[in-house]
Design a protein around this motif. Structure first.
Motif, PDB file in Angstrom:
ATOM      1  N   THR A   1     -14.106  42.124  40.058  1.00 30.95           N
ATOM      2  CA  THR A   1     -13.738  40.948  39.262  1.00 30.95           C
ATOM      3  C   THR A   1     -14.252  39.672  39.905  1.00 30.95           C
ATOM      4  N   LEU A   2     -14.103  39.573  41.231  1.00 24.48           N
ATOM      5  CA  LEU A   2     -14.612  38.395  41.933  1.00 24.48           C
ATOM      6  C   LEU A   2     -16.129  38.296  41.804  1.00 24.48           C
ATOM      7  N   HIS A   3     -16.804  39.458  41.869  1.00 25.06           N
ATOM      8  CA  HIS A   3     -18.262  39.460  41.714  1.00 25.06           C
ATOM      9  C   HIS A   3     -18.651  38.968  40.318  1.00 25.06           C
ATOM     10  N   GLN A   4     -17.953  39.479  39.297  1.00 24.19           N
ATOM     11  CA  GLN A   4     -18.228  39.029  37.937  1.00 24.19           C
ATOM     12  C   GLN A   4     -17.913  37.542  37.778  1.00 24.19           C
ATOM     13  N   PHE A   5     -16.829  37.101  38.424  1.00 23.37           N
ATOM     14  CA  PHE A   5     -16.476  35.681  38.354  1.00 23.37           C
ATOM     15  C   PHE A   5     -17.568  34.827  38.988  1.00 23.37           C
ATOM     16  N   ARG A   6     -18.102  35.293  40.135  1.00 19.27           N
ATOM     17  CA  ARG A   6     -19.182  34.535  40.771  1.00 19.27           C
ATOM     18  C   ARG A   6     -20.407  34.473  39.865  1.00 19.27           C
ATOM     19  N   ILE A   7     -20.719  35.590  39.200  1.00 20.03           N
ATOM     20  CA  ILE A   7     -21.870  35.601  38.292  1.00 20.03           C
ATOM     21  C   ILE A   7     -21.647  34.621  37.146  1.00 20.03           C
ATOM     22  N   VAL A   8     -20.439  34.683  36.546  1.00 21.68           N
ATOM     23  CA  VAL A   8     -20.129  33.781  35.429  1.00 21.68           C
ATOM     24  C   VAL A   8     -20.146  32.328  35.893  1.00 21.68           C
ATOM     25  N   ASN A   9     -19.609  32.085  37.087  1.00 25.86           N
ATOM     26  CA  ASN A   9     -19.572  30.719  37.607  1.00 25.86           C
ATOM     27  C   ASN A   9     -20.983  30.192  37.859  1.00 25.86           C
TER      28      ASN A   9
END
Length: 201
Positions: A114-122
Motif C-alpha cells: 500500500t505504501l508503495h502504491q501510495f508513493r507511486i500515486v503521490n
C-alpha cells in the motif's frame, strides 16, 4: 506399607522429570525465561537439570511413603492427564501464535505494498501538478499574446476608420470644389454671354 519396586522407580523418575523440567504452564506463567534471568537463576537451572537433590528426593519419598500403589497410580494418571491437557493447550497456543505471525507478516506485506502504491500515486500527482503548472504558465503567456494582438487589431481598426473618415472628408471637399467650379464656370459663361449681347446689341 510395601510398594512395588517398578512403581517406586517410576515414581522416582517422574519426580526427577518434574523437578528438572518445569511444566508448560509454569513456562507460560513465568515472568522471566531462564535465558533472561540472573546468573544465580542460570546456576540453579543447570543444577536442576542434573536431577533432584538428595534432600528433595527424601522429602518427596517421605511425602509419598504412606500413599498406596493405587493412589500413586491414580496420581500419576492425573498428572499425565493434566500434562496432556497442558501440552494440547500449549500446542493450540503455538498454532494461534503461528497463525497470528502469518497474519502479521501478511499485514506488513499489504502495508508495504500500500505504501508503495501510495508513493507511486503521490509521484504521479506531483508530476501532474508540475505539468498543470507548466500548462497554466503557457496559457497565461498565450492569453497575454492574444490580448496584445487584440489591442494591435483594435489600434489598426482605429487607423483604418480614421483613414476612411479622412477619405470621405476629402471626397466631400473635392465634390464641393467641383460644384463650386461648375457654378463659377456657369456664371462666367452667363456673364460673357451678357457682355457679348450688350456689345452686339
Amino acid at each position: 506399607m510395601y510398594h512395588s519396586p517398578v512403581l517406586q522407580d517410576f515414581v522416582n523418575e517422574t519426580i526427577a522429570r518434574e523437578a528438572q523440567t518445569p511444566s508448560p504452564r509454569t513456562e507460560l506463567l513465568s515472568p522471566t525465561s531462564p535465558s533472561r534471568g540472573l546468573p544465580g537463576d542460570v546456576d540453579r537451572l543447570r543444577h536442576s537439570q542434573r536431577g533432584p537433590s538428595e534432600r528433595y528426593r527424601r522429602q518427596r519419598e517421605q511425602a509419598y511413603a504412606n500413599v498406596s500403589s493405587r493412589q500413586l497410580l491414580s496420581l500419576l494418571i492425573e498428572k499425565e492427564y493434566e500434562s496432556s491437557k497442558l501440552r494440547k493447550a500449549l500446542h493450540k497456543a503455538f498454532n494461534r501464535f503461528e497463525a497470528e505471525a502469518v497474519r502479521v507478516v501478511e499485514a506488513e506485506r499489504v502495508t508495504e505494498e500500500t505504501l508503495h502504491q501510495f508513493r507511486i500515486v503521490n509521484e504521479a500527482k506531483i508530476a501532474a501538478e508540475r505539468a498543470l503548472g507548466k500548462t497554466n504558465e503557457e496559457l497565461r503567456l498565450w492569453k497575454f499574446q492574444f490580448d496584445h494582438a487584440q489591442r494591435e487589431i483594435a489600434r489598426a481598426q482605429d487607423v483604418v476608420q480614421l483613414v476612411e473618415r479622412q477619405r470621405d472628408d476629402a471626397e466631400r471637399a473635392a465634390e464641393k470644389a467641383r460644384s463650386i467650379a461648375r457654378t463659377l464656370n456657369e456664371q462666367r459663361l452667363v456673364g460673357d454671354a451678357m457682355e457679348e449681347g450688350k456689345r452686339l446689341g
